[in-house]
Design a protein around this motif. Structure first.
Motif, PDB file in Angstrom:
ATOM      1  N   SER A  82     -49.792   9.221 -54.501  1.00 26.78           N
ATOM      2  CA  SER A  82     -49.956  10.023 -53.270  1.00 26.78           C
ATOM      3  C   SER A  82     -51.338   9.712 -53.072  1.00 26.78           C
ATOM      4  CB  SER A  82     -49.908  11.432 -53.441  1.00 26.78           C
ATOM      5  OG  SER A  82     -50.138  12.153 -52.311  1.00 26.78           O
ATOM      6  N   ALA A  83     -51.721   9.332 -51.769  1.00 27.47           N
ATOM      7  CA  ALA A  83     -52.894   8.993 -51.064  1.00 27.47           C
ATOM      8  C   ALA A  83     -53.295   9.806 -49.914  1.00 27.47           C
ATOM      9  CB  ALA A  83     -53.146   7.335 -51.082  1.00 27.47           C
ATOM     10  N   GLN A  84     -54.286  10.524 -49.789  1.00 28.66           N
ATOM     11  CA  GLN A  84     -54.621  11.176 -48.544  1.00 28.66           C
ATOM     12  C   GLN A  84     -55.148  10.185 -47.673  1.00 28.66           C
ATOM     13  OE1 GLN A  84     -53.855  14.841 -48.058  1.00 28.66           O
ATOM     14  NE2 GLN A  84     -52.956  14.286 -49.994  1.00 28.66           N
ATOM     15  N   MET A  85     -54.502  10.345 -46.350  1.00 30.13           N
ATOM     16  CA  MET A  85     -55.141   9.319 -45.235  1.00 30.13           C
ATOM     17  C   MET A  85     -56.389   9.511 -45.082  1.00 30.13           C
ATOM     18  SD  MET A  85     -52.333   7.603 -45.284  1.00 30.13           S
ATOM     19  CE  MET A  85     -52.694   6.593 -44.086  1.00 30.13           C
ATOM     20  N   LYS A  86     -56.992  10.764 -44.889  1.00 27.05           N
ATOM     21  CA  LYS A  86     -58.469  10.922 -44.668  1.00 27.05           C
ATOM     22  C   LYS A  86     -59.345  10.641 -45.547  1.00 27.05           C
ATOM     23  CE  LYS A  86     -57.840  14.641 -41.002  1.00 27.05           C
ATOM     24  NZ  LYS A  86     -58.274  15.821 -40.600  1.00 27.05           N
ATOM     25  N   GLY A  87     -58.666  10.246 -46.866  1.00 24.97           N
ATOM     26  CA  GLY A  87     -59.488   9.610 -47.798  1.00 24.97           C
ATOM     27  C   GLY A  87     -60.005   8.264 -47.873  1.00 24.97           C
ATOM     28  N   PHE A  88     -59.427   7.488 -46.818  1.00 19.32           N
ATOM     29  CA  PHE A  88     -59.922   6.031 -46.541  1.00 19.32           C
ATOM     30  C   PHE A  88     -61.178   5.937 -45.825  1.00 19.32           C
ATOM     31  CE2 PHE A  88     -55.170   5.884 -47.337  1.00 19.32           C
ATOM     32  CZ  PHE A  88     -55.100   4.492 -48.116  1.00 19.32           C
ATOM     33  N   GLU A  89     -61.982   5.048 -46.461  1.00 18.75           N
ATOM     34  CA  GLU A  89     -63.418   4.925 -45.937  1.00 18.75           C
ATOM     35  C   GLU A  89     -63.547   3.665 -45.273  1.00 18.75           C
ATOM     36  OE1 GLU A  89     -66.285   6.026 -48.787  1.00 18.75           O
ATOM     37  OE2 GLU A  89     -65.520   8.107 -48.979  1.00 18.75           O
ATOM     38  N   PHE A  90     -63.725   3.379 -44.102  1.00 21.89           N
ATOM     39  CA  PHE A  90     -64.203   2.136 -43.571  1.00 21.89           C
ATOM     40  C   PHE A  90     -65.577   2.006 -43.198  1.00 21.89           C
ATOM     41  CE2 PHE A  90     -60.102   3.949 -42.549  1.00 21.89           C
ATOM     42  CZ  PHE A  90     -59.410   2.746 -41.835  1.00 21.89           C
ATOM     43  N   GLU A  91     -66.136   0.818 -43.083  1.00 25.32           N
ATOM     44  CA  GLU A  91     -67.363   0.164 -42.848  1.00 25.32           C
ATOM     45  C   GLU A  91     -67.886   0.819 -41.651  1.00 25.32           C
ATOM     46  OE1 GLU A  91     -70.102  -3.903 -42.503  1.00 25.32           O
ATOM     47  OE2 GLU A  91     -67.810  -4.004 -42.831  1.00 25.32           O
ATOM     48  N   LYS A  92     -66.944   0.890 -40.583  1.00 22.59           N
ATOM     49  CA  LYS A  92     -67.265   1.469 -39.160  1.00 22.59           C
ATOM     50  C   LYS A  92     -66.747   2.825 -39.043  1.00 22.59           C
ATOM     51  CE  LYS A  92     -67.430  -3.080 -37.052  1.00 22.59           C
ATOM     52  NZ  LYS A  92     -66.954  -4.159 -36.055  1.00 22.59           N
ATOM     53  N   ALA A  93     -67.615   3.765 -38.780  1.00 21.78           N
ATOM     54  CA  ALA A  93     -67.268   5.041 -38.590  1.00 21.78           C
ATOM     55  C   ALA A  93     -66.204   5.292 -37.423  1.00 21.78           C
ATOM     56  CB  ALA A  93     -68.395   6.114 -38.314  1.00 21.78           C
ATOM     57  N   LEU A  94     -66.374   4.285 -36.306  1.00 22.87           N
ATOM     58  CA  LEU A  94     -65.437   4.634 -35.208  1.00 22.87           C
ATOM     59  C   LEU A  94     -63.920   4.106 -35.489  1.00 22.87           C
ATOM     60  CD1 LEU A  94     -65.321   5.126 -32.217  1.00 22.87           C
ATOM     61  CD2 LEU A  94     -65.693   3.108 -31.519  1.00 22.87           C
ATOM     62  N   MET A  95     -64.059   2.928 -36.482  1.00 22.10           N
ATOM     63  CA  MET A  95     -62.606   2.542 -36.714  1.00 22.10           C
ATOM     64  C   MET A  95     -61.919   3.490 -37.595  1.00 22.10           C
ATOM     65  SD  MET A  95     -60.130   0.505 -37.014  1.00 22.10           S
ATOM     66  CE  MET A  95     -60.654  -0.898 -36.201  1.00 22.10           C
ATOM     67  N   GLN A  96     -62.728   4.454 -38.521  1.00 27.27           N
ATOM     68  CA  GLN A  96     -62.201   5.222 -39.294  1.00 27.27           C
ATOM     69  C   GLN A  96     -61.735   6.586 -38.477  1.00 27.27           C
ATOM     70  OE1 GLN A  96     -64.419   6.150 -42.786  1.00 27.27           O
ATOM     71  NE2 GLN A  96     -63.662   8.310 -43.153  1.00 27.27           N
ATOM     72  N   GLU A  97     -62.350   6.888 -37.273  1.00 26.45           N
ATOM     73  CA  GLU A  97     -61.896   7.920 -36.573  1.00 26.45           C
ATOM     74  C   GLU A  97     -60.618   7.552 -35.772  1.00 26.45           C
ATOM     75  OE1 GLU A  97     -63.415   9.795 -32.178  1.00 26.45           O
ATOM     76  OE2 GLU A  97     -65.025   9.104 -33.918  1.00 26.45           O
ATOM     77  N   HIS A  98     -60.690   6.103 -35.293  1.00 22.57           N
ATOM     78  CA  HIS A  98     -59.492   5.860 -34.571  1.00 22.57           C
ATOM     79  C   HIS A  98     -58.118   5.736 -35.538  1.00 22.57           C
ATOM     80  CE1 HIS A  98     -61.905   3.675 -31.221  1.00 22.57           C
ATOM     81  NE2 HIS A  98     -61.873   4.782 -31.048  1.00 22.57           N
ATOM     82  N   PHE A  99     -58.253   5.349 -36.731  1.00 29.97           N
ATOM     83  CA  PHE A  99     -57.317   5.302 -37.892  1.00 29.97           C
ATOM     84  C   PHE A  99     -56.694   6.551 -38.019  1.00 29.97           C
ATOM     85  CE2 PHE A  99     -56.260   5.849 -42.365  1.00 29.97           C
ATOM     86  CZ  PHE A  99     -55.515   4.967 -42.379  1.00 29.97           C
ATOM     87  N   ASN A 100     -57.512   7.674 -38.269  1.00 30.40           N
ATOM     88  CA  ASN A 100     -57.053   9.101 -38.453  1.00 30.40           C
ATOM     89  C   ASN A 100     -56.462   9.603 -37.390  1.00 30.40           C
ATOM     90  OD1 ASN A 100     -57.558   9.474 -41.393  1.00 30.40           O
ATOM     91  ND2 ASN A 100     -59.729   9.038 -40.743  1.00 30.40           N
ATOM     92  N   GLU A 101     -57.133   9.449 -36.146  1.00 31.39           N
ATOM     93  CA  GLU A 101     -56.723  10.140 -34.870  1.00 31.39           C
ATOM     94  C   GLU A 101     -55.471   9.433 -34.130  1.00 31.39           C
ATOM     95  OE1 GLU A 101     -60.080  11.279 -32.586  1.00 31.39           O
ATOM     96  OE2 GLU A 101     -60.833  12.427 -34.037  1.00 31.39           O
ATOM     97  N   ASN A 102     -55.622   8.249 -34.086  1.00 29.98           N
ATOM     98  CA  ASN A 102     -54.798   7.286 -32.974  1.00 29.98           C
ATOM     99  C   ASN A 102     -53.462   6.516 -33.881  1.00 29.98           C
ATOM    100  OD1 ASN A 102     -56.329   8.301 -30.833  1.00 29.98           O
ATOM    101  ND2 ASN A 102     -57.656   6.537 -31.319  1.00 29.98           N
TER     102      ASN A 102
END
Length: 204
Positions: A82-102
């Motif tokens: 099991s992996a929490q999706m918000k636990g994934f860390e990206f180099e770019k904060a904006l990409m991390q935001e898009h990944f989780n929200e969109n």
């Protein structure tokens, strides 16, 4: 002089019996520990690493989650992750935001899970301390969609621990993840997923 010799012999006899008792207790302890190790059937971690990599001519994207949970039942050859999706860390904060929200909609679908079984499993094959390559099949659930997949993994059992690793490709379209047209060229249609786990005996 004779009396002294008798005392010395008595001390030596008592010391011998104490040493024998100590050795017996040590032997029993080792046997119990060995039996407990053999009886231990479940291994677990909360600090597994799950990562994914997207490669396109426009951009490479990588994210890592080092707080993934995994449990391995050595009696049945069953594995759950099991992996929490918000636990994934990206180099770019904006990409991390898009990944989780969109893309994966983490608030609605907070985790990705895998439940599977090792094919043709034999418990005795994992007691050698050698690395074994095995085939695993099971259900990968992501973005609310479950897909049956088969992958190859490397598993090593030894010194009371189990190490496991695998990698496989995931098609974004298979999990109804929609990529906006403006960035569709930046995200690969097939994502490489890697997982590495160091598991310890499970304790409640």
């Amino acid at each position: 002089m004779v009396e002294h010799r008798g005392i010395i012999q008595l001390i030596q006899t008592q010391t011998y019996h104490i040493n024998m008792k100590t050795k017996l207790i040590l032997s029993i302890t080792l046997v119990i520990a060995s039996n407990l190790a053999i009886a231990q059937s479940k291994f677990f971690t909360r600090n597994g690493s799950v990562s994914f990599f997207s490669k396109t001519p426009m951009e490479n994207i990588e994210a890592v989650n080092n707080q993934s949970s995994a449990i391995f039942d050595t009696e049945k050859g069953e594995i759950a992750v099991s992996a929490q999706m918000k636990g994934f860390e990206f180099e770019k904060a904006l990409m991390q935001e898009h990944f989780n929200e969109n893309y994966v909609e983490s608030d609605k679908f907070p985790s990705a899970t895998f439940k599977g079984t090792i094919k043709n499993y034999s418990k005795s094959a994992f007691n050698t301390g050698e690395e074994k390559q095995v085939d695993i099949e099971g259900d990968l659930t992501l973005h609310g969609v479950a897909k049956h997949i088969t992958t190859t993994a490397k598993i090593t059992s030894g010194e009371g621990k189990i190490a496991a690793s695998t990698e496989f490709n995931v098609a974004v379209a298979d999990f109804n993840i929609k990529i906006p047209g403006a960035v569709i060229g930046n995200i690969a249609e097939s994502i490489l997923v890697k997982a590495v786990f160091q598991l310890d005996p499970y304790t409640k």
